[in-house]
Design an enzyme around this catalytic site. Structure first.
Site, PDB file in Angstrom:
ATOM      1  N   ASP A 270       0.865  -1.172   0.000  1.00 49.93           N
ATOM      2  CA  ASP A 270       0.000   0.000   0.000  1.00 49.93           C
ATOM      3  C   ASP A 270       0.906   1.228   0.000  1.00 49.93           C
ATOM      4  O   ASP A 270       2.087   1.146   0.366  1.00 49.93           O
ATOM      5  CB  ASP A 270      -0.893  -0.033   1.239  1.00 49.93           C
ATOM      6  CG  ASP A 270      -1.829   1.159   1.315  1.00 49.93           C
ATOM      7  OD1 ASP A 270      -2.417   1.529   0.276  1.00 49.93           O
ATOM      8  OD2 ASP A 270      -1.967   1.746   2.408  1.00 49.93           O
TER       9      ASP A 270
ATOM     10  N   THR B  27      -2.583   0.754  -4.598  1.00 52.33           N
ATOM     11  CA  THR B  27      -3.142   2.001  -4.086  1.00 52.33           C
ATOM     12  C   THR B  27      -4.602   2.174  -4.473  1.00 52.33           C
ATOM     13  O   THR B  27      -5.066   1.577  -5.442  1.00 52.33           O
ATOM     14  CB  THR B  27      -2.311   3.202  -4.605  1.00 52.33           C
ATOM     15  OG1 THR B  27      -2.836   4.414  -4.075  1.00 52.33           O
ATOM     16  CG2 THR B  27      -2.305   3.270  -6.128  1.00 52.33           C
ATOM     17  N   GLY B  28      -5.275   2.987  -3.725  1.00 48.91           N
ATOM     18  CA  GLY B  28      -6.632   3.377  -4.094  1.00 48.91           C
ATOM     19  C   GLY B  28      -6.639   4.456  -5.163  1.00 48.91           C
ATOM     20  O   GLY B  28      -7.648   4.690  -5.822  1.00 48.91           O
TER      21      GLY B  28
ATOM     22  N   ASP C 176      -0.244   5.194   0.693  1.00 51.88           N
ATOM     23  CA  ASP C 176      -0.524   6.256   1.655  1.00 51.88           C
ATOM     24  C   ASP C 176      -0.566   5.717   3.085  1.00 51.88           C
ATOM     25  O   ASP C 176      -1.272   4.762   3.390  1.00 51.88           O
ATOM     26  CB  ASP C 176      -1.840   6.952   1.309  1.00 51.88           C
ATOM     27  CG  ASP C 176      -1.765   7.638  -0.045  1.00 51.88           C
ATOM     28  OD1 ASP C 176      -0.739   8.271  -0.329  1.00 51.88           O
ATOM     29  OD2 ASP C 176      -2.734   7.519  -0.818  1.00 51.88           O
TER      30      ASP C 176
END
Length: 189
Positions: A12, A46-47, A14
């Site tokens: 991931d 990541t989103g 952030d």
């Protein structure tokens, strides 16, 4: 001790790989470099959309590299770094995205993000959310309409909504989950 070799590290971004300021520590850069030298693939997950992390890929020496990948939009798109080649998308149907949007737009203390493959659109933008997106290198546009009709022929990868109050987040989650006819995962970030 296991003799199996690690072949893939997925991380991931952030608040995981990236610090609060959006940077990668020298220690992590070195660890990623050493792993890659041993043939281990490092895949950012990541989103965010893949376009917004291109500068990060440069920092990690993954920019425009063939046979290197990014998982973006919370799994909504898998992209090869070379030429940002989209390998797979897992989006929402127009009807599903519209159903979600029609619920979220009723909450005036939330903003809603509509992610297409290449763009992010904000509806009812909140200043704190705009500031956060800017610190993460996310370019966004404003959605003026109160519907998603302009996206009828555009794949919608995800729809999210933002409010920092956990109680309000739970209210939104319940409203969305009880208001749609299809299976849906709700996550908090």
């Amino acid at each position: 001790m296991s003799t199996a070799m690690i072949k893939l590290i997925v991380s991931d971004l952030d608040e995981t790989l990236l610090g609060a300021d959006g940077s990668v520590s020298e220690e992590n850069k070195l660890a990623i470099k050493k792993a890659r030298e041993k043939g281990v693939k490092f895949v950012p997950n990541t989103g965010r959309g893949f376009a917004s992390i291109q500068e990060l890929l440069k920092v990690l020496d993954l920019y425009s590299e063939p046979d290197e990948y990014v998982i973006s939009y919370n799994g909504g798109a898998i992209v090869e770094n070379k030429n940002q080649k989209v390998l797979q998308t897992n989006g929402l149907s127009f009807e599903q995205a519209s159903d979600i949007f029609n619920i979220t737009k009723k909450f005036k203390d939330f903003d809603t993000h509509v992610y297409t493959l290449n763009d992010v659109f904000l509806y009812n933008p909140l200043s704190e959310d705009e500031a956060y997106l800017r610190t993460r290198g996310v370019n966004f546009k404003y959605l003026e309409a109160d519907n998603l009709d302009e996206f009828k022929d555009t794949p919608i990868i995800k729809v999210i909504t933002m409010n920092s109050d956990p109680v309000k987040q739970q209210e939104m989650a319940e409203a969305v989950l009880s208001g749609v006819y299809f299976d849906l995962n709700v996550t908090y970030s």
